[in-house]
Design a protein around this motif. Structure first.
Motif, PDB file in Angstrom:
ATOM      1  N   GLN A  53      47.462  16.513  -4.170  1.00  0.00           N
ATOM      2  CA  GLN A  53      46.633  15.509  -4.778  1.00  0.00           C
ATOM      3  C   GLN A  53      47.254  14.280  -4.899  1.00  0.00           C
ATOM      4  O   GLN A  53      48.185  13.866  -5.863  1.00  0.00           O
ATOM      5  CB  GLN A  53      46.427  16.075  -6.198  1.00  0.00           C
ATOM      6  CG  GLN A  53      45.306  17.261  -6.405  1.00  0.00           C
ATOM      7  CD  GLN A  53      45.264  17.714  -7.867  1.00  0.00           C
ATOM      8  OE1 GLN A  53      46.044  17.631  -8.666  1.00  0.00           O
ATOM      9  NE2 GLN A  53      43.895  18.174  -7.807  1.00  0.00           N
ATOM     10  N   ASN A  54      46.931  13.268  -3.940  1.00  0.00           N
ATOM     11  CA  ASN A  54      47.381  11.815  -3.932  1.00  0.00           C
ATOM     12  C   ASN A  54      46.289  10.977  -3.362  1.00  0.00           C
ATOM     13  O   ASN A  54      45.380  11.479  -2.731  1.00  0.00           O
ATOM     14  CB  ASN A  54      48.609  11.800  -3.296  1.00  0.00           C
ATOM     15  CG  ASN A  54      48.744  12.341  -1.951  1.00  0.00           C
ATOM     16  OD1 ASN A  54      47.878  12.119  -1.060  1.00  0.00           O
ATOM     17  ND2 ASN A  54      49.447  13.417  -1.693  1.00  0.00           N
ATOM     18  N   THR A  61      42.704  11.326  -8.330  1.00  0.00           N
ATOM     19  CA  THR A  61      43.087   9.970  -8.156  1.00  0.00           C
ATOM     20  C   THR A  61      41.723   9.015  -8.447  1.00  0.00           C
ATOM     21  O   THR A  61      40.538   9.525  -8.408  1.00  0.00           O
ATOM     22  CB  THR A  61      43.526   9.810  -6.659  1.00  0.00           C
ATOM     23  OG1 THR A  61      42.387  10.149  -5.598  1.00  0.00           O
ATOM     24  CG2 THR A  61      44.729  10.392  -6.150  1.00  0.00           C
TER      25      THR A  61
END
Length: 261
Positions: free
Chosen positions: A134-135, A217
């Motif tokens: 998750q980025n 994000t």
């Protein structure tokens, strides 16, 4: 003759309407959907939204964070689209029926565009989550791959629709393939290509919100965070910020289209 044509057209329309109605009824029966309850719940849902899903003073304190995440979402969408457009142009030129170099290169270009275009951006996000976590990079790549497939197909069609007069004139002078592409193909189809890029940016800004929920994000992450913590006022402010941003981008995009077309 014309009477029978219109009669046949009317019958075909009635047939397709009846087919859609039959499929709808079958779907309602299979899913056991309560149509009456669905329609009667609309007023209650609207009443809840008016009373709860409205920004307040505490929500306004979150505005700087919302704007910061919104800018991040916008920049990622624009960057992914711009980069994808460069790669898409190369594959579109190679795969176009008018300018393609033919053989396996044209077939491979069209096959790659079809594969990337038919995988939804949400599916790309979930696939990339396993590799990148998750980025922001995960969201960027998901938008890039989806945009690449769509723009490659759109660019191919734009190039195929262009007039071949300038191409034939350059060929008559003995110009090479790269010279023809750089001085005839791209300039002739550039307005259409820019229009497709602007349209993709608009679409990606909308999709980036969903991607943010999946990847943790951007503005999508903030909306998901506020909503799950029952902070509906802040969640509504995030939604309003997204809508305003999309309207501004769309207005700018429409203006640019009018200027270049």
């Amino acid at each position: 003759m014309s009477g029978s044509f219109f009669l046949r057209k009317r019958l075909n329309t009635l047939f397709f309407c009846a087919l859609v109605l039959a499929l709808t009824i079958i779907a309602i029966i299979i899913t056991e959907y309560d149509v009456v309850k669905g329609f009667t719940s609309v007023p209650k849902a609207a009443e809840w939204a008016v009373s709860n899903f409205v920004p307040n003073e505490k929500a306004m304190d979150k505005l700087p964070d919302i704007i910061d995440k919104l800018l991040e979402t916008l920049l990622v969408s624009i960057a992914a689209t711009s980069t994808a457009a460069v790669f898409a142009l190369v594959f579109a030129v190679l795969g176009s029926q008018k300018t393609g170099i033919g053989g396996p290169f044209s077939m491979i270009s069209r096959w790659i565009a079809t594969v990337f275009r038919n995988i939804d951006v949400a599916a790309w996000s979930m696939i990339l989550l396993f590799s990148f976590g998750q980025n922001v990079l995960t969201g960027y790549l998901a938008l890039f791959f989806c945009s690449f497939g769509f723009l490659t197909r759109a660019f191919m069609e734009s190039i195929d629709e262009m007039s071949m007069s300038s191409v034939e004139a350059l060929r008559a002078t003995g110009a090479g393939y790269i010279h023809i592409v750089a001085h005839s193909v791209i300039p002739s189809s550039l307005p259409q290509l820019i229009s497709w890029v602007l349209f993709t940016i608009e679409t990606n800004i909308r999709q980036a919100t969903l991607i943010g929920i999946l990847t943790g994000t951007g503005i999508g992450f903030l909306f998901n965070l506020y909503y799950k913590s029952l902070n509906y006022a802040s969640a509504s402010l995030a939604v309003i910020a997204i809508v305003v941003a999309i309207m501004i981008i769309e207005s700018v995009s429409n203006y640019v289209r009018r200027v270049i077309m």
